[in-house]
Scaffold this motif. Structure first.
Motif, short mmCIF file in Angstrom:
data_model
loop_
_atom_site.label_atom_id
_atom_site.label_comp_id
_atom_site.label_asym_id
_atom_site.label_seq_id
_atom_site.Cartn_x
_atom_site.Cartn_y
_atom_site.Cartn_z
N GLY A 185 0.80 -1.23 0.00
CA GLY A 185 0.00 0.00 0.00
C GLY A 185 0.83 1.27 0.00
O GLY A 185 0.49 2.24 -0.70
N ILE A 186 1.92 1.29 0.77
CA ILE A 186 2.72 2.52 0.81
C ILE A 186 3.43 2.78 -0.52
O ILE A 186 3.76 3.91 -0.83
CB ILE A 186 3.73 2.53 1.99
N LEU A 198 -3.47 4.71 2.86
CA LEU A 198 -4.07 5.84 3.57
C LEU A 198 -3.04 6.56 4.44
O LEU A 198 -3.04 7.79 4.52
CB LEU A 198 -5.27 5.37 4.39
N GLU A 199 -2.17 5.80 5.08
CA GLU A 199 -1.14 6.42 5.91
C GLU A 199 -0.21 7.31 5.08
O GLU A 199 0.21 8.38 5.51
CB GLU A 199 -0.35 5.36 6.65
N PRO A 250 -4.23 8.31 8.67
CA PRO A 250 -4.11 7.04 9.40
C PRO A 250 -5.49 6.45 9.67
O PRO A 250 -6.45 7.17 9.96
CB PRO A 250 -3.41 7.44 10.70
N ALA A 251 -5.57 5.13 9.53
CA ALA A 251 -6.86 4.46 9.69
C ALA A 251 -6.67 3.07 10.27
O ALA A 251 -5.64 2.43 10.09
CB ALA A 251 -7.56 4.36 8.33
N THR A 292 -11.87 2.87 9.77
CA THR A 292 -12.10 3.92 10.75
C THR A 292 -10.94 4.90 10.64
O THR A 292 -9.80 4.56 10.94
CB THR A 292 -12.18 3.37 12.18
N PHE A 293 -11.24 6.11 10.16
CA PHE A 293 -10.21 7.14 10.09
C PHE A 293 -9.92 7.61 11.51
O PHE A 293 -10.84 7.88 12.28
CB PHE A 293 -10.67 8.29 9.20
#
Length: 183
Positions: free
Chosen positions: A54-55, A142-143, A148-149, A169-170
Motif C-alpha cells: 500500500g505505501i 491511507l497512511e 491514518p486508519a 475507521t479514520f
C-alpha cells in the motif's frame, strides 16, 4: 522496422495481472500457513505485506488516476471503492457510512476477487483472515496520504458472511473549519 503495441491489449493484460495476483496470493497464504501454526501470525504477516504494498501502490494510484485532494472522509471512501478497487481488482464495492461521526465506513464486496480460487478456509484455520492483505494495502496507502486508519474485516465470505465487508475507521477527526477556509 518499428513495432507498435496493439491498442486492445491493456484490458487483457489487466485481467492476466489480476489472475496472477489472486493465484500468487493463494500460494502465499498456503505457504504462510505451513510456516506458522498460529492464525494470528499469518494474519499479521498478511497485514504487514499488504501495508508495504500500500505505501508503494499509492504513488501509482495517484499518478494514474489524477485524483486531487479529497475534502472529506466520505469522498475518500468513495474514491477507494469506485476508482482504486476498480483500477486494481476490477470490482466496485459499495460504501456504507457506519457512524454518524462520518469517520467510519464499510466497503462491501459482493464478490471478493481474492477468493476466486478458494472455496473454504484450510482445516483448523478458523481465525485465518485469508484476505487480510487488503486491509494492510488500504492502511498503508491511507497512511501515505496522511490519513491514518484502522482497517479490518467485519464480514468474511469464507467465514459464512453473505459478503466481504472491510471496515475503515479514520483515526483523526475531520476538521471542517480548515476545509471551509480552503474552499
Amino acid at each position: 522496422m518499428a513495432m507498435s503495441r496493439p491498442t486492445n491489449r491493456r484490458p487483457e493484460n489487466h485481467k492476466i495481472s489480476k489472475e496472477l495476483f489472486v493465484l500468487t496470493h493463494g500460494a502465499l497464504v498456503a505457504q504462510l500457513c505451513k510456516d506458522h501454526e498460529a492464525d494470528e501470525d499469518v494474519n499479521k504477516y498478511l497485514d504487514q505485506m499488504g501495508y508495504n504494498i500500500g505505501i508503494r501502490l499509492v504513488e501509482d494510484f495517484l499518478a494514474r488516476s489524477s485524483i486531487k485532494k479529497c475534502r472529506s472522509y466520505n469522498e475518500t471512501a468513495d474514491i477507494i471503492a469506485k476508482i482504486a478497487f476498480k483500477m486494481y481488482l476490477g470490482i466496485t464495492p459499495s460504501v456504507i457510512c457506519r457512524k454518524e461521526s462520518a469517520n467510519e465506513f464499510s466497503l462491501v464486496l459482493d464478490k471478493n476477487p481474492l477468493l476466486d480460487f478458494v472455496e473454504e478456509l484450510p482445516v483448523g484455520r478458523a481465525s485465518l483472515c485469508f484476505s487480510n492483505l487488503l486491509c494492510g494495502v488500504l492502511r498503508g496507502a491511507l497512511e501515505m496520504i496522511h490519513l491514518p486508519a484502522d482497517v479490518q474485516f467485519i464480514q468474511d465470505q469464507l467465514k459464512g458472511g453473505n459478503v466481504t465487508e472491510i471496515g475503515i475507521t479514520f483515526l483523526r477527526k475531520n476538521d471542517d473549519k480548515k476545509h471551509r477556509r480552503n474552499k
